[in-house]
Design a protein around this motif. Structure first.
Motif, mmCIF file in Angstrom:
data_model
loop_
_atom_site.group_PDB
_atom_site.id
_atom_site.type_symbol
_atom_site.label_atom_id
_atom_site.label_comp_id
_atom_site.label_asym_id
_atom_site.label_seq_id
_atom_site.Cartn_x
_atom_site.Cartn_y
_atom_site.Cartn_z
ATOM 1 N N ASP A 23 -8.183 3.763 -5.541
ATOM 2 C CA ASP A 23 -8.065 4.730 -4.377
ATOM 3 C C ASP A 23 -8.457 5.981 -4.298
ATOM 4 N N GLN A 62 -8.657 0.014 -2.464
ATOM 5 C CA GLN A 62 -8.161 0.234 -0.960
ATOM 6 C C GLN A 62 -9.347 0.328 -0.217
ATOM 7 N N LYS A 96 -5.307 -5.420 4.443
ATOM 8 C CA LYS A 96 -4.250 -5.419 5.354
ATOM 9 C C LYS A 96 -4.856 -5.671 6.590
ATOM 10 N N THR A 153 7.272 -3.792 2.690
ATOM 11 C CA THR A 153 6.271 -2.965 2.207
ATOM 12 C C THR A 153 7.068 -1.764 1.657
ATOM 13 N N SER A 154 6.148 -0.971 1.161
ATOM 14 C CA SER A 154 6.947 0.215 -0.030
ATOM 15 C C SER A 154 7.187 1.493 0.987
ATOM 16 N N GLN A 227 4.731 6.861 -5.703
ATOM 17 C CA GLN A 227 5.975 6.488 -4.898
ATOM 18 C C GLN A 227 7.401 6.574 -5.257
ATOM 19 N N SER A 250 -1.602 2.898 -8.192
ATOM 20 C CA SER A 250 -2.734 3.637 -7.946
ATOM 21 C C SER A 250 -3.037 4.830 -8.661
ATOM 22 N N ARG A 251 -2.314 5.818 -8.031
ATOM 23 C CA ARG A 251 -2.515 7.293 -8.260
ATOM 24 C C ARG A 251 -2.120 7.660 -9.584
#
Ligand SMILES: O=c1ccn([C@@H]2O[C@H](COP(=O)(O)O)[C@@H](O)[C@H]2O)c(=O)[nH]1
Length: 280
Positions: A23, A62, A96, A153-154, A227, A250-251
């Motif tokens: 990402d 992404q 998506k 989804t998150s 998250q 990701s991050r």
């Protein structure tokens, strides 16, 4: 041709149940000393692939962060996917996509057909009806590729749609999970139609009556790290379906770049924590 599910199972056995996100956020590009342009996202993505090939089960570029740079950004995404393929690293292209079935055929061609944008699997949205996904499910199967369908989804906003109860008394997310299970029936070690179920969803799987074990497909679990979900949350969310979990981060991993050592250490740390939490 070896199917996606079988290839993924082999990679998870070898490297652990982690899919590292690619990402290239503007902030991460700056932190890595890269420009926020198409060349920057290409260098970012290729650096992650080079560092993590042979170290994680798969990567998840992404698409949005490449598309925001227009056609050159899309070309950069194609290059990252090609690098991963050359390195033998599985890619889940996080695009998506979702549309009425006839248009879905176009997305299918782009992401699971012969196009340079096709990775090993793609994320899709079933919120135009699971049946609208038929073209992408069929083309993916014909090419030995996989599909991850958004279920729970998150993000907190997802509940307003995904927890809603339909006329048959089933929650929307449960209906999606049951439709995916039908696609994977009888497949070993598991099928090619996965679900996206966030590591952040708490008790929703149980509360809404989803039988994730019965899905018999990979369960992509974003939300670990930035998250707020921890590896330990995966045990609570997925319970007996834990053999199907593919955690996604990701991050948190990317923040350890741009050095290959930093990225690898962060990915190994996360994969080890996930494996331990799931008692695999
Ligand atoms: O439910 C979902 C589905 C996909 N994502 C994607 O994951 C990354 C965010 O990962 P971080 O580890 O939080 O950086 C991003 O590409 C999302 O589109 C998700 O977060 N939740």
């Amino acid at each position: 041709m070896t199917r996606f599910g079988a290839r993924l199972a082999g990679e998870v056995a070898a490297h652990g149940p982690l899919c590292a996100g690619i990402d290239p956020h503007a902030g991460l590009l700056a932190a890595w000393g890269l420009a926020d342009d198409a060349a920057g996202v290409e260098r970012f993505g290729r650096t992650v692939v080079e560092a993590l090939a042979g170290h994680v089960a798969c990567v998840k570029p992404q698409a949005a962060f490449f598309e925001r740079h227009g056609s050159r950004g899309v070309a950069a995404l194609e290059r990252v996917i090609a690098d991963a393929r050359d390195a033998g690293l599985l890619t889940v292209v996080d695009a998506k996509r979702g549309d009425i079935g006839s248009t879905m055929g176009g997305y299918a061609d782009a992401f699971v057909g012969d196009s340079p944008l096709a990775g090993d699997a793609v994320t899709v949205s079933p919120y135009l009806g699971f049946g609208s996904l038929r073209p992408v499910l069929d083309l993916a199967a014909a090419h030995g590729r996989g599909v991850f369908v958004l279920a729970l989804t998150s993000n907190p906003e997802g509940a307003s749609v995904q927890h809603a109860v339909g006329p048959d008394g089933r929650a929307v997310a449960r209906a999606v999970a049951e439709a995916a299970a039908a696609e994977n029936a009888g497949a070993t070690p598991f099928g090619d139609v996965g679900l996206v179920v966030g590591a952040t969803v708490g008790a929703a799987v149980t509360d809404l009556g989803l039988d994730l074990e019965a899905v018999n497909g990979p369960l992509l679990a974003p939300g670990v790290g930035a998250q707020g979900a921890t590896a330990a949350d995966l045990q609570q969310v997925f319970g007996r379906a834990r053999r199907l979990v593919l955690a996604s981060s990701s991050r948190e991993v990317l923040a350890a770049g741009p050095t290959a050592t930093g990225l690898r250490d962060a990915a190994h740390r996360t994969a080890d924590a996930v494996r331990a939490a799931l008692a695999l």
